[in-house]
Scaffold this motif. Structure first.
Motif, mmCIF file in Angstrom:
data_model
loop_
_atom_site.group_PDB
_atom_site.id
_atom_site.type_symbol
_atom_site.label_atom_id
_atom_site.label_comp_id
_atom_site.label_asym_id
_atom_site.label_seq_id
_atom_site.Cartn_x
_atom_site.Cartn_y
_atom_site.Cartn_z
ATOM 1 N N ASP A 110 0.829 -1.209 0.000
ATOM 2 C CA ASP A 110 0.000 0.000 0.000
ATOM 3 C C ASP A 110 0.864 1.260 0.000
ATOM 4 N N SER A 138 -8.619 -0.704 -6.328
ATOM 5 C CA SER A 138 -10.036 -1.061 -6.284
ATOM 6 C C SER A 138 -10.293 -2.266 -5.379
ATOM 7 N N THR A 141 -9.658 -1.378 -1.659
ATOM 8 C CA THR A 141 -10.694 -0.515 -1.096
ATOM 9 C C THR A 141 -11.979 -1.283 -0.857
ATOM 10 N N SER A 142 -12.416 -2.053 -1.832
ATOM 11 C CA SER A 142 -13.655 -2.819 -1.673
ATOM 12 C C SER A 142 -13.495 -3.887 -0.592
ATOM 13 N N CYS A 151 -10.032 1.916 5.552
ATOM 14 C CA CYS A 151 -9.569 1.948 4.173
ATOM 15 C C CYS A 151 -8.067 2.231 4.153
ATOM 16 N N GLN A 155 -8.807 9.640 1.524
ATOM 17 C CA GLN A 155 -9.787 10.163 0.583
ATOM 18 C C GLN A 155 -9.125 11.051 -0.460
ATOM 19 N N LEU A 158 -7.810 8.773 -3.133
ATOM 20 C CA LEU A 158 -8.900 8.281 -3.978
ATOM 21 C C LEU A 158 -9.422 9.383 -4.893
ATOM 22 N N LEU A 171 -14.296 2.909 -7.027
ATOM 23 C CA LEU A 171 -13.537 2.954 -5.785
ATOM 24 C C LEU A 171 -14.436 3.349 -4.629
ATOM 25 N N GLY A 172 -14.305 2.634 -3.534
ATOM 26 C CA GLY A 172 -15.118 2.935 -2.364
ATOM 27 C C GLY A 172 -16.503 2.333 -2.416
#
Length: 218
Positions: A110, A138, A141-142, A151, A155, A158, A171-172
């Protein structure tokens, strides 16, 4: 004296499985498309499908090999690098093929991914560029949302994706469903080609075997 032993010849699938088990441990590539990560995923899936711990153990051994060779010098690419390996880890966790804390396991990946600004990367390809990293962001995040975890990305990061040339509107959200078949070439391998065939999940033996699993399985 005639033997009463019944000799049952191996099917092509069995020969491919045995060949993959024999050759995959010595591979240098540890990545998702052409190396040990994709093959490990196949063995975990195949072991669960066949309810056979031998194949699951093989997947675990390959994961151990990957972890021993994982270092900061590996590229972030999706085909053979960190983002593809991290995608594979999330895939295994989300499909409950392995247990583990994804945020802990993928923490170093990450950090590496966050250091790459999506608006500044000129390579937009899946294998080595922005599209591959998009898949990693993706799925991570999911996965965090599905498990109700923090997460791994801010933000702000993202938002950078949503402003990039590859907008990530998923995303999200929970709409990102990891599907390995999206990356596998549809091909056949004949028995006479077995010894020269690549091993990996994208273009090789592992991919052919994976595509032979029931489509509803994973």
């Amino acid at each position: 004296m005639k033997s009463d032993t019944l000799i049952i010849p191996f099917s092509l699938e069995q020969r491919m499985i045995h060949y993959l088990m024999l050759k995959s441990s010595s591979m240098e590539d540890i990545g998702l498309f052409y190396g040990k990560m994709g093959i490990a995923i196949f063995f975990f899936c195949y072991g669960q499908y066949k309810n056979n711990s031998v194949y699951i153990d093989m997947g675990g051994d390959l994961l151990d090999d990957i972890w021993e060779k994982l270092d900061s010098g590996i590229s972030v690419s999706f085909d053979s690098g960190l983002s593809g390996i991290g995608w594979g880890i999330e895939y295994l966790i989300q499909h409950r093929l392995v247990e583990g804390e994804a945020n802990d396991i993928c923490e170093a990946i990450d950090r590496k991914v966050v250091s790459i600004h999506p608006g500044r990367l000129e390579d937009l390809s899946l294998d080595t560029g922005l599209e591959g990293i998009r898949h990693y962001v993706s799925i991570r995040t999911s996965g965090a949302i599905l498990r109700k975890e923090t997460c791994p990305f801010s933000q702000e990061y993202l938002n950078d994706w949503n402003q990039s040339s590859l907008s990530c509107t998923d995303l999200g959200k929970l709409s990102y469903l990891p599907c390995l078949r999206d990356f596998i070439w549809k091909k056949e391998i004949l028995e006479k080609e077995l010894s020269d065939a690549p091993l990996g999940i994208k273009t090789g033996i592992a991919g052919v075997l994976y595509n032979n699993l029931p489509f509803t399985f994973l």
